[in-house]
Motif scaffolding. Structure first.
Motif, mmCIF file in Angstrom:
data_model
loop_
_atom_site.group_PDB
_atom_site.id
_atom_site.type_symbol
_atom_site.label_atom_id
_atom_site.label_comp_id
_atom_site.label_asym_id
_atom_site.label_seq_id
_atom_site.Cartn_x
_atom_site.Cartn_y
_atom_site.Cartn_z
ATOM 1 N N ALA A 95 0.742 -1.383 -0.080
ATOM 2 C CA ALA A 95 0.251 0.045 0.184
ATOM 3 C C ALA A 95 0.768 1.102 -0.107
ATOM 4 O O ALA A 95 2.227 1.012 0.098
ATOM 5 C CB ALA A 95 -0.738 -0.306 0.844
ATOM 6 N N ARG A 96 0.706 2.481 -0.524
ATOM 7 C CA ARG A 96 1.180 3.386 -0.378
ATOM 8 C C ARG A 96 1.208 4.321 1.014
ATOM 9 O O ARG A 96 1.169 3.960 1.926
ATOM 10 C CB ARG A 96 -0.178 4.256 -1.106
ATOM 11 C CG ARG A 96 1.093 5.683 -1.311
ATOM 12 C CD ARG A 96 -0.338 7.074 -2.188
ATOM 13 N NE ARG A 96 -0.688 6.646 -2.916
ATOM 14 C CZ ARG A 96 0.389 6.982 -4.209
ATOM 15 N NH1 ARG A 96 1.515 7.385 -4.197
ATOM 16 N NH2 ARG A 96 0.423 6.646 -5.942
ATOM 17 N N ASP A 97 2.701 4.698 1.215
ATOM 18 C CA ASP A 97 3.699 5.189 2.096
ATOM 19 C C ASP A 97 4.326 6.350 2.217
ATOM 20 O O ASP A 97 5.261 5.382 0.776
ATOM 21 C CB ASP A 97 3.938 3.583 3.094
ATOM 22 C CG ASP A 97 4.389 3.714 3.607
ATOM 23 O OD1 ASP A 97 5.081 4.791 4.604
ATOM 24 O OD2 ASP A 97 4.805 2.728 4.886
ATOM 25 N N GLU A 98 4.372 6.841 2.892
ATOM 26 C CA GLU A 98 5.470 7.768 2.102
ATOM 27 C C GLU A 98 7.086 7.629 3.305
ATOM 28 O O GLU A 98 7.524 8.432 2.052
ATOM 29 C CB GLU A 98 5.287 9.255 2.853
ATOM 30 C CG GLU A 98 3.006 10.101 2.776
ATOM 31 C CD GLU A 98 2.960 11.228 3.178
ATOM 32 O OE1 GLU A 98 3.379 10.993 4.465
ATOM 33 O OE2 GLU A 98 1.949 11.645 3.058
ATOM 34 N N GLU A 101 9.426 4.379 -1.507
ATOM 35 C CA GLU A 101 9.745 4.753 -2.181
ATOM 36 C C GLU A 101 9.077 4.289 -3.738
ATOM 37 O O GLU A 101 8.906 5.114 -4.193
ATOM 38 C CB GLU A 101 10.980 5.097 -2.579
ATOM 39 C CG GLU A 101 11.422 6.323 -4.028
ATOM 40 C CD GLU A 101 12.180 6.424 -4.666
ATOM 41 O OE1 GLU A 101 12.698 7.019 -5.491
ATOM 42 O OE2 GLU A 101 13.550 6.205 -3.319
ATOM 43 N N TYR A 102 8.587 2.791 -3.210
ATOM 44 C CA TYR A 102 8.665 1.955 -4.155
ATOM 45 C C TYR A 102 7.478 1.087 -3.867
ATOM 46 O O TYR A 102 7.560 1.235 -2.977
ATOM 47 C CB TYR A 102 9.615 1.070 -4.802
ATOM 48 C CG TYR A 102 10.488 1.272 -5.174
ATOM 49 C CD1 TYR A 102 10.609 2.911 -6.503
ATOM 50 C CD2 TYR A 102 12.009 1.471 -4.692
ATOM 51 C CE1 TYR A 102 12.187 2.808 -6.614
ATOM 52 C CE2 TYR A 102 12.961 2.294 -4.147
ATOM 53 C CZ TYR A 102 13.877 2.987 -5.697
ATOM 54 O OH TYR A 102 14.612 4.148 -6.387
ATOM 55 N N GLU A 103 6.630 0.383 -4.961
ATOM 56 C CA GLU A 103 5.234 0.103 -4.827
ATOM 57 C C GLU A 103 4.922 -0.928 -5.743
ATOM 58 O O GLU A 103 5.752 -1.005 -6.209
ATOM 59 C CB GLU A 103 4.140 1.083 -4.276
ATOM 60 C CG GLU A 103 4.024 2.131 -3.677
ATOM 61 C CD GLU A 103 3.355 2.666 -3.579
ATOM 62 O OE1 GLU A 103 1.735 2.543 -4.735
ATOM 63 O OE2 GLU A 103 2.763 4.376 -3.073
ATOM 64 N N HIS A 105 2.679 -3.264 -7.791
ATOM 65 C CA HIS A 105 1.528 -2.803 -8.306
ATOM 66 C C HIS A 105 1.450 -3.466 -9.688
ATOM 67 O O HIS A 105 1.715 -4.934 -10.228
ATOM 68 C CB HIS A 105 2.209 -1.295 -9.926
ATOM 69 C CG HIS A 105 2.244 -0.023 -8.834
ATOM 70 N ND1 HIS A 105 1.559 0.750 -8.922
ATOM 71 C CD2 HIS A 105 3.295 0.633 -8.813
ATOM 72 C CE1 HIS A 105 1.360 1.729 -8.213
ATOM 73 N NE2 HIS A 105 3.293 1.825 -8.115
#
Length: 206
Positions: A95-98, A101-103, A105
């Motif tokens: 999940a998006r995490d500030e 840097e990478y996710e 998809h």
């Protein structure tokens, strides 16, 4: 649309914490990596050994890249072709995490961004053909094979007249010698006695 060679499908392991998968990716660099004097040229073979570990919050990719660095020596501009090895590890979050840097998809991880970042950091900012490279001769432009002889710094012709003026001033300030001599103590006393004798005169004279 051609699929990127950096994309890795993780559909079979996603969400299975504790699972590990290894793979070898061999391909030619689709684009040049690096914008400085050293870089991986487009079309250069890349070998990428990857280990994917499934964690609770994402996929940890640990990779080792082997390729060749092209470019030119920053001192003598000789073309370079040297082996390059880069290691890195990055976490791809589910999940998006500030903080990350990478996710992940669509059940895939794209290794291109971390590969580019790792390679750019590993490439030398000023590559040299050898550590003791002497560079180019500033006059002929040829590659130096031995150090240049040290030369006295050039004097600005506008200061030449002042240099001569300084020399003449020093000569004028030197004390004169030979024409006049300083009297010593004994000679001074003899002169003083002679003056006293002349003043008194002979006995009986006024």
């Amino acid at each position: 649309m051609t699929s990127s060679p950096y994309l890795v499908n993780i559909a079979t392991i996603v969400g299975k914490a504790g699972t590990m998968r290894t793979l070898e990716l061999d391909f030619d660099a689709p684009e040049r990596i690096g914008e400085g004097l050293g870089y991986i040229e487009k079309g250069t073979p890349i070998e990428l050994d990857v280990r994917l570990e499934v964690l609770h919050d994402g996929i940890l990719a640990t990779a080792s890249l082997e390729s060749r660095m092209s470019g030119e020596c920053s001192r003598c501009l000789t073309p370079l072709d040297e082996p390059l090895r880069v290691d890195f590890a990055e976490l791809f979050a589910y999940a998006r995490d500030e903080a990350l840097e990478y996710e992940v998809h669509d059940d895939t991880v794209d290794l291109e961004p971390p590969v580019r970042d790792a390679v750019v950091l590993a490439l030398p900012f000023q590559p040299v053909c050898r550590p003791d490279c002497l560079g180019l001769d500033p006059e002929t432009g040829e590659k130096l094979v031995e150090p240049l002889e040290e030369q006295a710094p050039a004097v600005d012709p506008r200061w030449a007249a002042l240099a001569g003026f300084g020399a003449s001033t020093e000569a004028a300030e030197e004390p004169a010698t030979g024409s006049e001599e300083v009297a010593g103590p004994r000679e001074t006393e003899s002169r003083e006695d002679a003056r006293n004798h002349d003043y008194k005169g002979e006995p009986g004279q006024r």
